[in-house]
Structures are given as structure tokens and as C-alpha cells.
Motif scaffolding. Sequence first.
Motif, PDB file in Angstrom:
ATOM      1  N   ASN A 323       0.824  -1.198   0.000  1.00 45.11           N
ATOM      2  CA  ASN A 323       0.000   0.000   0.000  1.00 45.11           C
ATOM      3  C   ASN A 323       0.861   1.252   0.000  1.00 45.11           C
ATOM      4  O   ASN A 323       2.097   1.191   0.073  1.00 45.11           O
ATOM      5  N   HIS A 337      -1.982   5.438   3.765  1.00 47.16           N
ATOM      6  CA  HIS A 337      -2.965   6.177   2.967  1.00 47.16           C
ATOM      7  C   HIS A 337      -3.943   5.268   2.242  1.00 47.16           C
ATOM      8  O   HIS A 337      -5.024   5.721   1.861  1.00 47.16           O
ATOM      9  N   THR A 338      -3.575   4.010   1.991  1.00 47.84           N
ATOM     10  CA  THR A 338      -4.491   3.065   1.368  1.00 47.84           C
ATOM     11  C   THR A 338      -4.482   1.774   2.172  1.00 47.84           C
ATOM     12  O   THR A 338      -3.540   1.483   2.900  1.00 47.84           O
ATOM     13  N   MET A 340      -5.356  -1.608   0.787  1.00 47.68           N
ATOM     14  CA  MET A 340      -5.762  -2.506  -0.282  1.00 47.68           C
ATOM     15  C   MET A 340      -5.370  -3.938   0.041  1.00 47.68           C
ATOM     16  O   MET A 340      -4.275  -4.199   0.517  1.00 47.68           O
ATOM     17  N   LYS A 360      -2.155  -1.103  -9.724  1.00 49.71           N
ATOM     18  CA  LYS A 360      -2.905  -1.978  -8.822  1.00 49.71           C
ATOM     19  C   LYS A 360      -3.015  -3.355  -9.446  1.00 49.71           C
ATOM     20  O   LYS A 360      -3.180  -3.491 -10.657  1.00 49.71           O
ATOM     21  N   LEU A 377      -7.753   8.870  -2.728  1.00 50.91           N
ATOM     22  CA  LEU A 377      -7.155   7.646  -3.250  1.00 50.91           C
ATOM     23  C   LEU A 377      -8.160   6.513  -3.411  1.00 50.91           C
ATOM     24  O   LEU A 377      -7.911   5.564  -4.169  1.00 50.91           O
ATOM     25  N   ASN A 378      -9.281   6.594  -2.720  1.00 53.68           N
ATOM     26  CA  ASN A 378     -10.293   5.553  -2.845  1.00 53.68           C
ATOM     27  C   ASN A 378     -11.173   5.740  -4.073  1.00 53.68           C
ATOM     28  O   ASN A 378     -12.054   4.918  -4.342  1.00 53.68           O
TER      29      ASN A 378
END
Length: 674
Positions: A323, A337-338, A340, A360, A377-378
Motif C-alpha cells: 500500500n 494512505h491506502t 488494499m 494496482k 485515493l479511494n
Amino acid sequence: MKKILLFFLLLIIGLPAVAQKRVMTTDDYLNMINLRSPIISPAGDFVIFGKSTLNWDDNKYETKYYHISSAGEDEYQYLGKEGGSDLKFSPDGKYLSLKRSVDGTSQIFLLPTAGGEAVQLTEHKSSVGSYEWSADSKNIYFKSDVPKSKEEEKEYKAGYDHYFVDEAPHGQQEGKWSHVWKFEVDTKEETQITHDEHIVGDFEVSPDQTKLLYTARFENRRNQGNKSEIFLLAVGDSVSVQLTDNNAPENSLTWLPDNEQFIYSAADDEEHELRQDKLWKMNSSNKQYEMISQRFNGDLRGYHLSPDGERLYFSGTVKTNTNLFSLNIETGEVTQHTDMSGTLRVADLDKDRSTVLFTKEDVVTPTDLYVADLSELNNPTRLTDLNPMVQDSLILAEYEVIKWESTDGLEVEGIKYLPPELENNQKAPFLLHIHGGPAGVFTNSFTARYHVWAGLGYVQLAPNVRGSTAYGDDFLRGNMRDIGDGDYQDLMTGVDRLVNEGEVDPNKMAVRGWSYGGILGGTVITKTDRFKAASLGAMVSDWSSEYALGFNYDVRLWYIGGEPWTNPEDYRMRSPATHAAKVTTPTLFLHGEKDRVDTPEQSMIFFTYLQDIGKVDTRYVFFKREGHGFREPRNQRTRDIEEIKWIQKYTLGEEWDPWERAEENKEEEKSDQN
């Protein structure tokens, strides 16, 4: 009633599409388009990226570069057939620089981003290596090897091309000294910045262009990369100042905006330690330094500095997921920040670090390119859909991340792959994968070959045994002085778990691996007869002989300890070839002719032992022109087809017929392009 009829109509329409899906083949993934070298403009308004496609007839991959807006619109090919490599934007966004080959040397070309043709910028006597733009976009700094004089070149071509091994600048292979140069874009004037007889590694020019940081070595022995140190040179001076003096290799130099402090990466500040890389901050004036990344316990890669010098953005892998994180340089605080489940890697950021370009992927989703505001970012914009056929036409493996306890209580994690349509109480053949490294890691990312094996009906396990990265330093150091023992137990306890779950047929199991995977795989078949087939790629079978031929610092410092003359028993006992007489598993060896990581003689040793012992079938496929990682598509196909044939034959008792590859029609392709 209309809604019900519409539902059944859609269902009927959709059924053929599902029915047409098929399992993946080796040719499917050779045909996939691969993303290359994405960069975002300084203003963040557009992106340049490469698409690498297979040219089967010419036995190579070809990359073309494309331009697309950050809104995901107006994609078009950006560079002509001449192509290029090492693309970079000038900080003011006016130019795109790239490298092309000219008369056998690599030179920098310049292309206006507003439009036009790329023109040659440098005419350096030797190839331009790594390079960077100055902050004001007026200069380019680059690294280049010292060329031979005319007389030296004449003698060399006449046959006086011998060299003295391990006498600088030579190592095991022929070497050259190198320097950093300054190139003024407007005047095309070149200035040599460094002058010592040294080999330059990384370098970074200060924002005000008054100072140069660089790493350098004064010798070139293969296993002494830790002899590299950081140097500081005032631009215009000839005498540099050595900033570090240790046995640890340093990399990734980045100046802070004050032109005094800088960031660098190193696993340790004293010795060549087996630890994940840390980030450090040093004052170039007084040499005072401190570690700043101690709060991040994962694998940190590719950091980007904020314009104010207060924060670093980086891709961080923790266990199987990757991430986006950032680090406060002053406090050491880490922000994720993410979140995933998969792999998100930062490719680039715009100049003010407000827009992030990233890729990704996950186990069932190939890599694609995305862009997003750092605050959103989402909700990214997807820029590419490189391989729609994977989702539309192919049946992929099911997967899950599983955990188990090894023999000493250590928790181990791995990825389990299930073949399509595995029914309850049905036992499937099993394939154990072993990653490279040893400090490699299996991540939640797309690996096409595992889907091919799933299509062939195999349950698979990809374990992150002790010694894997991304699980913290203690786990990374877990196989120090223990290679082939604790990691072997981690493998086998994972296999036991799947056998006990009832999905695996214990009489139809195989093992495969590449590099360290081949090495540990070689150890596995000397310790157990549970596997019916083994495929060992780019392996080492005899540590004592490889000490002189290949890499030895890792086994000398970490995995075995000492040298063959100070610790001969461990070198002998931890070598798979020593125990060749115990092997009952039919074994395939795969190795590249030019492999300098693990030399091809190592496969020859084990192969010859097994041949002469005569208890098991064995085969050695030797690939011309290939190094540790294969480049040629036909060699890649042969490697994977031969591996499947071997494992199918000895695991299932089948003489497997490979897929027939559809030949390309180049004339038809040209007609389509016109």
C-alpha cells in the motif's frame, strides 16, 4: 412480470459467455501486454506509459509509449518507431528526455512536450548511464564509464583484450571507472564533475546545484558491494569528502530542500546486516545522522520527497499486501494512505505531490495504471485496461491467504491456490512453489503461471517461509545459520496442513522453485520422498564451489556463516549435492548460460551426480544467451512447457501434450496497421 422476463433473458444471454471461458495457457500469458515505465507530468495533467507486447516471429518483446490525460482520455501513441528508454520530464514540464542508441552508445534525446520530434542532445564518447535533471531544468547530470583512448581501443580490437581479475576496475568480469558529468541543455557544453578512479553508484545533485552526493567504490570485487561509501563534492572542486565509513551499503540518495541534509537508505549504519532497508537522515556538513523509519516494520520501496521536505511517500509491503504510506521526516510518524488487499505500487507523483500515479493488481487481477488525488485515493481514475481477456475469457484460480504453525511454533503465512471446480471431498494433485531470495516474498499480486497450473488441476501453496521479507527483521533473519532446516520445516508443515484438509492427494505432489527456490527445492528432495517430481531452476547445489564463482556475501555473512576453509562442514552439509544419494524424486534442472547470480555449473553438478547415481530420472535444459531471468519469449515458453511436461509425467503418470501455439501472420498485422 416484465422484470422477471428481462432477468431470465439476461441470464440466457450471459450463459454462453460464461461457458466460453477456458483455463489459462502458457501462450496466454506470453501474449499479455505488460506495463512499462509510467511517469506523470510535473503538472499532473497527463501520463506517459509503455506497453510491452510480444513479437513472436522476432523472438522479443517490443515497447511503445503512449500519452493519456489524467482524466483517462485521448490516449495516443507518443513516440515513433524509434522508441526510447529511461523517460523523464524536465521539472518545468517543457521537455521529455529519453535515451536511444547511437552508433553503439546510449545518448540522451529531447522531445518538447508541446509537440515535435525528439532530437539528439548528448554526443558523449561513451554511453550515458543514469541521469537526472537539475531543479531549474537548465542542466542534466549523468553517469558514464570512462572510454578507452584511441590507442587503447586499437589494441583492444587487435586482440589485447585480456584483463586482470579482481584488479580494479575489473572484478570477475571486465569493468571500467566511471564519472558524473554535467550537461548544459542550451549550450550543449559538457563538464566532468568527478575525477577520482572510482566506480560511481547512485548520485544526486543538490537543489541549488552547488553540491554532488554520490556513492562510489574504489575496487570491483563481486561480493564487496558493501565497500561503497557516500561522498560529498562541491561542484567545481576536485577533492571529495567521504561521509560514511562502514561495512554497510548505502543507496537512494535524496537531498532535502535546505541543501544541507539528505535522505538515504541502508539496512544498517555499521555492518552489512540482514535487515530490511531503513531510511536515514544525514547532515552533510557535520556527518551527523539518524534513522527515521524505525516505526515502519515492512518492506519499504521507491520513496518520493514532498516539496517542503517534510514527508516521504513510499510503497510499503506488509506481509502479502502493498500500500501507499508516508513518513514524517521530523517525527518518524508513519501514515497509511491506502488499505488494499492486493498490491498498490507508487509509480510517480506530480511535482507538488498532490497527484499519485500508481499500479494496482491482486492474485486474480493483472496490473493496470491508475491516477488519483492524494486526498481521494479511494476514487482513482483508471487509465489502462491492458488485458481484458484475462477477466473476460479465462478461468482463474481461487485463492486465499492461509496461516499455519511450524514445528518450532513460528507462525508462517502463504497463498493457497485452488483449481477451478474442485468439488467437495475431491483430492487434487499438489504443487509446492518456493520463492527466490532467500529474502523474497509471495505477494497478493498477479502471477499468470499459477493460474496455468490451476487450470491443469493442481492445488498450490506459495509459502512465505522464515527468511522472507515484509514480515519484519526478526522473521527476515529467521534462517541465519539455518538455511535448509527451519525454512524446510516451514514448507513441510504447510504441506501437511493442506494434506490434512483433504483437498490434496498426498501421492501426487510436486515441488518447484527458481534461484533460492531451486536451492531449497534441492534440499527438500534430499530430505523427503513425498514429492513425485521436482523442477529446480537457477539453483546452487554446492556452496563451496559457488563461493568462488558467484555471490557469496549472503551465505558467508548470514545463511551459512564463515568460509569454506573456516566452516567446511556446514558448507558441505548444507549443499544439496552432498546428499544426492538420498534423492528419490525425478528432477528437472533449468539454467541460463549467462547466469552470474547462480552459475549454471551448479545445476550441472547436481544433475551429473543424479545421473551417475542412477536411481532417478533427471534432465538438464540449458538455455543459451539467458541470464538469471529469462528474456527471450521462445526460451520462456520452452522453460515452462518442459517444466509442465516433467511434472505431469512424474506426478500424474501422463505424457502431456503441450498446447500448439498459433503462428503470427506478420503480413496480416502490417496490413491491419496500415
